[in-house]
Structures are given as structure tokens and as C-alpha cells.
Design a protein around this motif. Sequence first.
Motif, PDB file in Angstrom:
ATOM      1  N   GLU A 483       7.529 -10.740   5.151  1.00 10.78           N
ATOM      2  CA  GLU A 483       7.204 -10.734   3.731  1.00 10.78           C
ATOM      3  C   GLU A 483       7.291  -9.314   3.179  1.00 10.78           C
ATOM      4  N   TRP A 484       7.198  -9.209   1.846  1.00 15.18           N
ATOM      5  CA  TRP A 484       7.222  -7.904   1.202  1.00 15.18           C
ATOM      6  C   TRP A 484       5.829  -7.279   1.275  1.00 15.18           C
ATOM      7  N   LYS A 485       5.785  -6.024   1.683  1.00 13.13           N
ATOM      8  CA  LYS A 485       4.527  -5.287   1.772  1.00 13.13           C
ATOM      9  C   LYS A 485       4.585  -4.088   0.821  1.00 13.13           C
ATOM     10  N   THR A 486       3.502  -3.866   0.098  1.00 13.92           N
ATOM     11  CA  THR A 486       3.443  -2.753  -0.843  1.00 13.92           C
ATOM     12  C   THR A 486       2.560  -1.643  -0.287  1.00 13.92           C
ATOM     13  N   ILE A 487       3.068  -0.424  -0.318  1.00 13.08           N
ATOM     14  CA  ILE A 487       2.319   0.746   0.139  1.00 13.08           C
ATOM     15  C   ILE A 487       1.492   1.267  -1.027  1.00 13.08           C
ATOM     16  N   GLU A 488       0.199   1.381  -0.821  1.00 12.03           N
ATOM     17  CA  GLU A 488      -0.687   1.881  -1.884  1.00 12.03           C
ATOM     18  C   GLU A 488      -0.669   3.402  -1.897  1.00 12.03           C
TER      19      GLU A 488
END
Length: 488
Positions: A483-488
Motif C-alpha cells: 500500500e501507499w505509505k506517507t512519511i510525516e
Amino acid sequence: MKTKEFKGNKGITLLALVITIIILLILAGITISAITGDNGLIKNAGNAKEQTEIDNEKETVDTCIVQTMGENKYGNITKENLQNELDNYTGDGKTEVLYDGEDTLYVYFIETKRYYTVDIDGIVNGPVTADRAEDEYPGDITKDENGNELSGDTEDDAYQINCIEDLCAFSNACNTGTSYSNKYIVLTKNLDFKSDLSYINGQIITEGNIPSCNSTEELRETLTTGNGFYAIGFKTGYHFYGTFDGRYHKITNLYENFEESDILGGLFGDSYRGAIIKNITVEGNINNNYNVGGISTNGAGVTFINCVNKVNVKSKDTGAFIGGIAGSAYEKGKFINCANYGKIEGGRFNAGILGWDWSKSSLIYNCINGNDSAAAITRNIYTDDKIQIFNTINTGKCASVTGGNINQIKNCFNLKGSAIGNEYIIDYEETQMKSKEFVDELNTFIETGGNGDNIDTTGWAKWIYHENQFPTLDVKTTWDGTEWKTIE
């Protein structure tokens, strides 16, 4: 006759007392809230005091601007003249005027720690937030901004570049033999070579190529005129072997200008085997007489991840290798989620991402060329090469890759009419390239592992749709294999 007492009188009196107490408590609560709440008297009094201070500070700046413009026959506002007027008006050491490199001045009130901007017409805005460098030991990347020692051995204890002085020290050290092998270096903030906000004191004491300086003005002049900045590893043999993480920051107004025929150009010059350069955007202008790359001249054995070049790169050497990300790769290089928006000019072999792949085995994944060059992504490849170019787009006016085979080029696109065709590269109309369907096509390739070809797309960035614009890469949103993961 004796009057009869009713037992109920006591109950009524107690109830009245309870009600009275409740009412008093409610009133007390309202009173306390009115005094101490978010909109209470104390808060409002504090806000009023703060607003009065702000109004007085803006009036002070306005008054000094009028005086400064009146004393200049052209009505110009300079950093020095405005500082003089503020010192005369408020007293020495009360304010600091800073130049931000874009015809804007910052006025900093030292006691209240508030910043105001002054534009070229004398208009004052603020208070504003200023991204100002902080470092107790400028020029020493082995210490953090508070002076704590760093080992550089891990990402969590990486050497830090907190200001321009640190960047200069990094360059000088690499250019005198320090390779930073197995070391980690991080950029902690945006840096602008033309802005006072990116400097601490301008003091450089060194025997390196960037000469000793004693003030911000002197160092800024050194780095933005004449030869300018020296690339980190400015000559062949001065290798950078470490890991540089820009942490999604920008370096702007990078300037290099050399006539010598052996000086490499770029933020980095001779990065080499095992080096990693990632999460960085660079803007500026480079004009030299040798091989050059916006991010690095040499890409031999180097991994570039999430690198964006907005440097206009030009070489006077007709035999030079020039690239937006890297000039050439004598050994296998990796280019993942990289973008070139700088103009690439001159040389014998130049291209938006990699000028020339001597290794014939580099990997170019999920990249975009968005400006003019001789070739879009890289130069000629051959059917027996092991180079791979997957999921790339070209929107610049330049030739596509020539040669190659279907196993080397997958899901690559050129803007129709702007590039020479290639049987393995798809020409799309501008409207197609600016459509949501096209963005979905690029992302689907990532999500399906190359449309069923079992390509490892882990870490590839997501493409973003912009209405009536070409897509861009969201380097903080990457595919983890599931899945797509977002880096904070």
C-alpha cells in the motif's frame, strides 16, 4: 395563644440556601471565566499589550523606512541604511536587519523576537515566521545546533548541516581528502546562499578552496560571485562515499562559475561507490568548463533517491558529460523518484537525468525530465545493455532515448512533438499527459509491480495529478509493496 409552627419551614429555608449557593457558584464560575478564560479580561489585556507592542514596532519600521528613502536620492532602501536609521531611532543592538536574497529585508526586534518583512516598495508586513539558521558552532558539522557531539555513524547521530558555514566546511573537508566513508550527513533546514537567514556569522577559517571570511556579507559575496561554491568533491579523486540526507529541504541560489578544465560541477562532484544522496532539491546556476551534474557530476555506484534538480547547468567543454541529476556513471548508478527541471546545455552527451551511462547497467526508475536537454532521461543505449528505464516521463524539448529493447524500457512516455520517437517509448499528447487517467496509469504500474512483471517498486513515489498541469512526484508518499505509505 401559641402560634403553631409548620415543620416545612425548615425544608424551604434549606432548599433556598442550596439554590443560593449554586447560583453563587455559577456566578463565580462565570466571573473566573470572564477573567481567566480564552476570551477573559487577563487574556484580552495580554493580547492588547501584545498588539500595542506590534503596532509600535511596525510604526518604528515605517518611520525609519520613510527616513531611509528620503535620504536616498533614488528612494532606495538598503540593508545598511535601514539598520542605521533603526539604531538611531531605537538604540544600538535593539534590532537587526537581514537580507533574504529576493529584494526583501527582515527587521528583527531582538527583545520581543519578532520579525517583519520590508519589500522593495517599503511595505511592511508582519509579524512573520522566519526560517533562520541556528548553530552554536557554525562550521563544525560534528556538533548539533546546541553544541552536542555527533558521531556520524548512524542516521540518528548523523553529522548536521545547520547553516551555510556548515555546508562550506563540509565542502572544504571533502575537497582536502575527507571521504566521509560510512558516515551520515543530514541537512536540517532550507539554505539560501543569498539570504542572511541561512548564515550565522560568515566566519570561515580554513585552508580549503572556499577561502577564509570574517562576516556574513563577505562569505555571501564569495559564494554568489566569482567562482562561487566549490562542489563537494570538486575534482576527480576527491570522493564522497557517505550518505547525505537532505530531509526534504532545499538549497537555493547555488552558484558555480569556473573556467578551469578539471573542476567538476554540482552540489556534489565526485560522489562515488556506495554513496547515497537523497531527499534534496537544489536550485541555482552552474557554468563550468568540464563535466557537470545538477546534483552530482559522478554517479558511479551512487544511489540517488528523491532528488530534484532545478539548477540550470551549462558547460563550455564540447566533450563534457552533463546531467540534471548526474553527468555520467562509470559504474552502475541508481536513480529513483528523481526529477529534473533545470535547463541542460552544452557538452557532448547531456540528458535530463543521467548524461551518459558508461556502465551500461544503471537503473532509472520513476523519474521525470521537465526541461530542455539533448536527451530526455539518458543518452543512447544498446540492445545488449543492462540499463533499465521504467515508469518515466519527459515533458521537455529533447530527444528520447535511442536504441534499447522492450526489457530495458517499460512504461516510459514522451510529450508528442517535443522529442524524437523511440519504438519502446510512448508519445502522448499534452492533454493526455495532463489528465488524471495518465497519472493513474503511472501509479498502477507501481501498484502492480510493473503490470505483472514482478518489478520491485518498493519505495517508488506516488504521482500527483494537477489540473491542466503535468504530473509531479510526491516523494513523501511511497509504495511499500502492499500500500501507499506517507512519511510525516
